[in-house]
Scaffold this active site. Structure first.
Site, PDB file in Angstrom:
ATOM      1  N   ASP A 180       0.782  -1.247   0.000  1.00 18.74           N
ATOM      2  CA  ASP A 180       0.000   0.000   0.000  1.00 18.74           C
ATOM      3  C   ASP A 180       0.810   1.292   0.000  1.00 18.74           C
ATOM      4  O   ASP A 180       0.784   2.090  -0.927  1.00 18.74           O
ATOM      5  CB  ASP A 180      -0.998  -0.006   1.167  1.00 18.74           C
ATOM      6  CG  ASP A 180      -0.384  -0.469   2.494  1.00 18.74           C
ATOM      7  OD1 ASP A 180       0.819  -0.783   2.529  1.00 18.74           O
ATOM      8  OD2 ASP A 180      -1.114  -0.511   3.507  1.00 18.74           O
ATOM      9  N   GLU A 187     -11.354  -6.798   8.449  1.00 25.37           N
ATOM     10  CA  GLU A 187      -9.954  -6.750   8.015  1.00 25.37           C
ATOM     11  C   GLU A 187      -9.799  -7.262   6.573  1.00 25.37           C
ATOM     12  O   GLU A 187      -8.968  -6.777   5.829  1.00 25.37           O
ATOM     13  CB  GLU A 187      -9.110  -7.571   8.999  1.00 25.37           C
ATOM     14  CG  GLU A 187      -7.617  -7.395   8.901  1.00 25.37           C
ATOM     15  CD  GLU A 187      -7.070  -5.998   9.226  1.00 25.37           C
ATOM     16  OE1 GLU A 187      -7.855  -5.071   9.489  1.00 25.37           O
ATOM     17  OE2 GLU A 187      -5.848  -5.839   9.177  1.00 25.37           O
TER      18      GLU A 187
END
Ligand code: DMJ
Length: 801
Positions: free
Chosen positions: A294, A388
């Site tokens: 990310d 999650e």
């Protein structure tokens, strides 16, 4: 051939495959329908100034509830444990394994929180907290910490607090005693991280000992790191160099970024998620925008913004185009393999990717940002909190919720860019949900499972440094803030680094800065909302349901092939045909406008099913088949689904491997002596070996099986009841060395049990064939065609590997 056996196996595999494929195709529709239903149920209303102010104050109260709980019950520990209401100390509190690498016994939550206090305008508490940090925090500890986490939370926190302390000295006339102590602390910590950069590639190790550098014996074998871990250093290290005048930090961070860039896949321009810092080999080639990668993308773009070096923008753009080409699937972002980017490598998404729309906003690509954000909002509404990880049909994959900031961060940037009050409403919902599900008497607790709401004794430091900061910023007006946030770049931990840092550059860093002014202009000025997409994207969808938007009809029937879920006219046409796209929880029936349109609707649905079949063939490409024959002539084959591996050769097209199946001895295939009983009864040579998952890695089982002479390996799951029907299929990871030459596939427990039952029942050795599921389907369809006399061109898959 036992036709029952054949059709059974076909239906087992097809139904699961179709389910997978259907989710791909229908998720888009469901997504659109969900947007519809949410907009219909709750049309966006402008939020009054009063309500916005109340929410801003509530966000501030939330911060203080957590901050005080930490200060009163946990400080100087790194974290608060909100259920036991005490501090979490490394080496004292029972270890949570690798997760504890974020802890260095350096009061992480307080350091991470300092700049939020300034944004809240609480200069008194900020000054007090800075004094505490200077007095109490030290780094000379024999503790192994994560380089990435220490950098983003500690170095970033110290730098940002230093910058704001100097700012307050000048602008508010406070803190005159401050003499740059925080910057000195950041420099010291930076030096303690530097030994991690001594690798042959320049890519830093994942962990380092704060006192002993890389000399710690525990770090001897250290070699793997994640792309985000290695690629999320530059902002802080550049600021550190610019502020201290010591170039070493920035030099090392640029070198790491350069080395990473060289590792991209030259065909796809994608990156994997785990790599070997010495050899530069990829260990995990999965490529997405979530966990493991990310903030590498984030730092490429923000390094350009902060430092003005064009090369980072060029790199970001190359990766961005690749992500949008291969990973982006409508509103979803699904991992692919960097070297095989056309096939998805998993069918679930993790919550970390929720930062992506925020980054898209900053880079100016608003439409996909709006769509992905909207999808995430649907997931949040379905489960109250974003789990999650969640599947493509928005079911829970991993149920925890760690109070992460990413979704709120993206909501904030979307609101800033568009001014659309929808995002204030989204923020309100997120805030109220946290109050309802996470607030406990001693702070805010992570949720262990969003289905049960059960809490976890965990409140990460980013809850204070990011989650509440972005919530507060979302509901604040610019005049509420002491600083103009548009003059800062937010690091990945939401620490503030001023754009003016670029001007502190010395001769070592003279970048090509031709576009710098454009970038700064963009960062400073919110684009006008009427040029932007959100309303344009969402309104037609609303109109489609309410019928308030006249449709331009061509008089032609819409075919499934032409149908685009993003086209409002198409949605309306489908609606008129009586087809309702159902969002979960909304089972309303569609009713055609007229008999004719009802017929058209039926035709449309038939086409859609055909299309789905074709798509299913493509999506099946990754799925492997373990086929077995129970007749002596090897005519009747039944296939069970299996998953591929990243480290073994791909079976391409009609290729297959065939052999008698035999169990590994010992079953988990971890010891050196595999299948070596004295009488040779379990000889694995030429056989397809079956080993149970566990005790050692997939790839080490494969190496042993290969050594024992097996022609293929099936790894079966060790979790009773696990099944590819209910769980996403995945590809087994290796360790970056390509030395496995036999095919290796994975079977979940339920599927393997079927094979095991046949093995038991069957007197002779059971013949199995490993091949691509799609090829098995083609083969069987062709055989059926031959039997029915309907086709003559069917090919038998006869290319044995
Ligand atoms: C934070 O520490 C940072 O935002 C990081 O980049 C990702 N993980 C957490 C928040 O989820």
């Amino acid at each position: 051939m036992s036709s029952t056996g054949m059709s059974n196996s076909t239906s087992i595999s097809f139904s699961s495959a179709q389910r997978l494929v259907f989710t791909f195709l229908l998720a888009l529709l469901i997504m659109v329908a969900s947007v519809l239903s949410s907009d219909t149920a709750m049309p966006t209303q402008n939020m009054s100034h009063k309500e916005r102010t109340e929410l801003r104050d509530e966000a501030r109260d939330m911060f203080y509830h957590a901050y005080r709980a930490y200060m009163e019950n946990a400080y100087p520990a790194d974290e608060l444990m909100p259920l036991s209401c005490k501090g979490r100390y490394r080496g004292v509190t029972p270890s949570r394994g690798d997760m504890d690498d974020i802890l260095g016994n350096f009061s992480m939550t307080l350091v991470d929180t300092l700049d939020t206090l300034v944004l809240l305008g609480d200069f008194t508490e900020f000054e007090h907290a800075v004094k505490l940090v200077i007095r109490d925090v030290q780094f000379d500890s024999d503790i192994i910490v994560s380089v990435f986490e220490t950098n983003i939370r500690m170095v970033g926190g110290l730098l940002s607090a230093h910058i704001l302390s100097e700012y307050l000295q000048k602008q508010v006339d406070v803190m005159h005693w401050y003499k740059g102590e925080l910057l000195e602390m950041a420099r010291e910590l930076g030096y303690r991280l530097l030994p991690a950069f001594n690798t042959s590639t320049g890519i830093p190790h994942a962990r380092v000992n704060l006192r002993n550098g890389m000399k710690d014996p525990m770090l001897k074998k250290s070699r793997e790191t994640c792309t985000a871990c290695a690629g999320t250093i530059l902002l802080e290290f550049a600021a550190l160099s610019r502020l201290t005048g010591d170039p070493i930090f920035e030099v090392r961070a640029h070198a790491a970024m350069d080395a990473l860039w060289k590792l991209r896949h030259r065909g796809s321009d994608l990156m994997g998620t785990v790599l070997n810092v010495h050899s530069g080999d990829w260990v995990r080639r999965d490529s997405g925008v979530g966990a493991g990668i990310d903030s590498y993308y984030e730092y490429l773009f923000k390094s350009y913004v902060l430092l003005g070096d064009d090369k980072y923008l060029a790199r970001f753009n190359r990766h961005y185009n690749a992500v949008m080409k291969y990973v982006s699937e409508g509103p979803m972002l699904l991992d692919v393999l960097m070297h095989r980017p056309h096939a998805k490598s998993r069918n679930f998404m993790d919550s970390l990717l929720a930062f992506w729309p925020g980054l898209q906003v900053l880079s100016g690509d608003l439409k996909p940002a709006v769509q992905t954000h909207e999808m995430l909002y649907q997931v949040m509404q379905m489960h109250n909190l974003i789990p999650e990880a969640f599947t493509v049909d928005f079911q829970i994959h991993w149920g925890q919720h760690h109070l992460r900031p990413e979704f709120i961060e993206s909501t904030y940037f979307l609101y800033r860019a568009t001014g659309d009050h929808h995002y204030l409403q989204v923020g309100k919902r997120a805030l109220k949900t946290l109050q309802q599900y996470a607030k406990v008497s001693c702070g805010y607790a992570a949720v262990n499972d969003v289905r049960t709401g059960k809490h976890e004794d965990r409140m990460d430091s980013f809850v204070l440094s990011e989650t509440f900061k972005y919530l507060f910023l979302l509901f604040s007006e610019p005049q509420d803030l002491i600083i103009n946030v548009d003059e800062f770049v937010f690091t990945t931990e939401a620490h503030l680094l001023p754009l003016s840092i670029a001007q502190l550059g010395n001769a070592t860093f003279s970048f090509r800065q031709s576009d710098e002014n454009n970038v700064l202009d963009f960062m400073r000025t919110c684009p006008s909302s009427n040029k932007l997409f959100p309303e344009k994207v969402r309104k037609p969808l609303r109109n489609f349901i309410t019928g308030s938007c006249p449709r331009t009809s061509s008089g032609k029937r819409l075919s499934a092939l032409d149908f685009q879920a993003s086209n409002a006219d198409h949605l309306r046409a489908v609606y008129d045909m009586g087809i309702t796209m159902v969002s979960v929880g909304d089972r309303s029936q569609g009713k055609a406008k007229s008999h004719e349109e009802g017929e058209m609707g039926l035709q449309f649905m038939q086409e859609m099913l055909e299309l789905t079949k074709i798509q299913s063939m493509n999506q099946l490409a990754q799925l492997q088949a373990v086929a077995y024959a129970t007749d002596e002539k090897l005519q009747d084959w039944t296939a069970l689904m299996a998953g591929p591996s990243h480290f073994s050769p791909e079976l391409i097209g009609e290729q297959f491997v065939e052999g008698d199946v035999i169990l590994a001895n010992p079953l988990r295939a971890c010891g050196e002596k595999l299948n070596q009983v004295e009488d040779g009864a379990d000889d694995a040579r030429g056989k397809v070996l079956v080993a149970e998952r566990g005790d050692c890695t997939f790839v080490s089982k494969a190496r042993l099986a290969q050594k024992a002479g097996a022609v293929a390996l099936i790894v079966c799951d060790n979790v009773p009841g696990s099944s590819g029907e209910t769980q996403p299929m995945f590809a087994m990871s290796g360790d970056g060395t390509d030395d496995v030459l036999i095919p290796v596939v994975f079977m979940y427990n339920v599927e393997f049990s079927k094979l095991a039952a046949v093995m038991k029942r069957y007197e002779h050795p059971l013949r199995v064939r490993i091949m691509q599921m799609v090829e098995f389907k083609r083969w069987q369809l062709a055989k059926e065609g031959r039997q029915n006399g309907t086709t003559t061109s069917a090919q038998k898959p006869d290319r044995e590997l």
